[in-house]
Design an enzyme around this catalytic site. Sequence first.
Site, short mmCIF file in Angstrom:
data_model
loop_
_atom_site.label_atom_id
_atom_site.label_comp_id
_atom_site.label_asym_id
_atom_site.label_seq_id
_atom_site.Cartn_x
_atom_site.Cartn_y
_atom_site.Cartn_z
N GLU A 154 -3.23 8.18 7.96
CA GLU A 154 -4.35 7.32 7.24
C GLU A 154 -4.76 5.98 8.13
O GLU A 154 -5.95 5.82 8.31
CB GLU A 154 -3.93 7.13 5.71
CG GLU A 154 -4.97 6.25 5.03
CD GLU A 154 -4.38 5.83 3.47
OE1 GLU A 154 -4.99 4.83 3.00
OE2 GLU A 154 -3.54 6.59 3.34
N GLU B 77 2.29 2.08 -3.31
CA GLU B 77 1.15 2.41 -4.23
C GLU B 77 1.28 4.09 -4.16
O GLU B 77 1.18 4.62 -5.27
CB GLU B 77 -0.12 1.92 -3.78
CG GLU B 77 -1.17 2.41 -4.82
CD GLU B 77 -2.51 2.67 -3.85
OE1 GLU B 77 -3.02 3.91 -3.83
OE2 GLU B 77 -2.97 1.69 -3.03
N HIS B 78 1.11 4.39 -2.98
CA HIS B 78 1.20 6.09 -2.88
C HIS B 78 2.45 6.54 -3.29
O HIS B 78 2.32 7.65 -3.72
CB HIS B 78 1.25 6.29 -1.50
CG HIS B 78 -0.18 6.13 -0.90
ND1 HIS B 78 -0.86 7.30 -0.02
CD2 HIS B 78 -1.18 5.12 -0.64
CE1 HIS B 78 -2.07 6.82 0.34
NE2 HIS B 78 -2.27 5.61 -0.01
N HIS C 95 0.83 -1.20 0.21
CA HIS C 95 0.04 0.12 0.11
C HIS C 95 1.21 1.25 0.10
O HIS C 95 0.64 2.23 -0.68
CB HIS C 95 -0.88 -0.10 1.29
CG HIS C 95 -1.84 1.31 1.41
ND1 HIS C 95 -1.40 2.04 2.41
CD2 HIS C 95 -2.82 1.89 1.08
CE1 HIS C 95 -2.18 3.11 2.55
NE2 HIS C 95 -3.00 2.92 1.53
#
Length: 430
Positions: A145, A72-73, A69
């Site tokens: 987040e 991906e960012h 994840h």
Amino acid sequence: MKINRLDSSTLKETILHGVHESGLRVYIIPKKGFCKYYAIYGTEYGSLDNVLNVPGTDESIKLPDGIAHFLEHKLFEEEDGGNAFDRFALTGASSNAFTSFDMTAYLYSCTDNFYENLDILLDFVNHPYFTDENVSKEQGIIGQEIKMYDDDPEWCLFFNMLQAMFHNNPVKTDIAGTVESISHITPDLLYKCCDAYYNPSNMFLVLVGDIDAELAAECIDRNVSAEKDRGRIERMPVEEPGEVVKKKITQKMSVSKPMFIVGFKENEVDVEGRELLKKQITTSILTEVLFGKSSEFFMSLYSEGLIDGTFGADCELEKKYGFSTVTGESKDPDEVYRRVLKHLEEVKAKGLSEADVSRAKRVLIGKNLRDYNSVEKIGNNFIRCFMNGINPFEFQHTAEVVKMSELKARLEEHFTEENSVLSVIEPLEG
């Protein structure tokens, strides 16, 4: 790249497909007359991949939770200080990305400049740029987040269910990781993951719209190099016991009414292709028959005030994990759980209704047909099918020919009390 053609006379749809010299698998779904385009570029890399076997070496690295994840960012950030979102915005495209348990995907939709946008997509995904400074900055952003997810009742309810269900399968681990786990991510580790998992043989490109296959192939030739190919990724097998970890898990959060998930663990994994498609369809038919909003079970519990309109059932069955869920809000989740199990035993005893099964098949086939009107749904559904070795054109026929004996066998093996769990979010006291 040689382009092959697969036609469906029933659906009147076509898939153009080929393997680029780099190993990238490419699929084009032509939609003549459509004014909208969609592209999704995905790698078989998600939160399940928590051990990296470095290609070409004997090195094995335990990866921090959340690194897929995190990566991906970071891929959207570019060396010149800009980012891919801004490049897409200049062409009028809408772009996004997501990370799941077993896939990371980058996508865009547009009504114009399709090939220019395809160049952008293939370019930024294949040119990572990481520094100590930008990794440290992202750790702070994603840390915030993660804290938001920690306060999300639906997110906690779902992952609590997975924690109660699985012993060793990394599907039980939060996709975003924890604040502590992402603190161990470094530029060197990100580059190693890119080199291994973002190699063309591990990736899929699906394009939907009124597309010229030759122009799309030229974009791929410009941006995807055969030199990056590292071949098939070796993954460590996971030993997962058949039984669940615990039958019930409860957490108190700021909610107005108790929330619940009744989950059923899938124990047969490492299945793909037609066998997996058959399992997905039989399970989906059963969830509709057993718990759909037109079922007697739903109407009975709804009339008693035990459940409300939030009630629903679903299944998620993939190559490396699987489960079915019954979800909703209730004043008495324990009673709902008891009634679900009782209902299953009653249906097993008296048998499934032919009429209910026929209706459920029509519901599934109808939804599948409607999805062909959306370039986004085609792209998202097809890339997952291709990664699972499934021909999406076989869905309708497979659903039509499912036998009652196959549904009965699936009901007996999957929907059992032994592999069920109950996850509950209760309101805070006072």
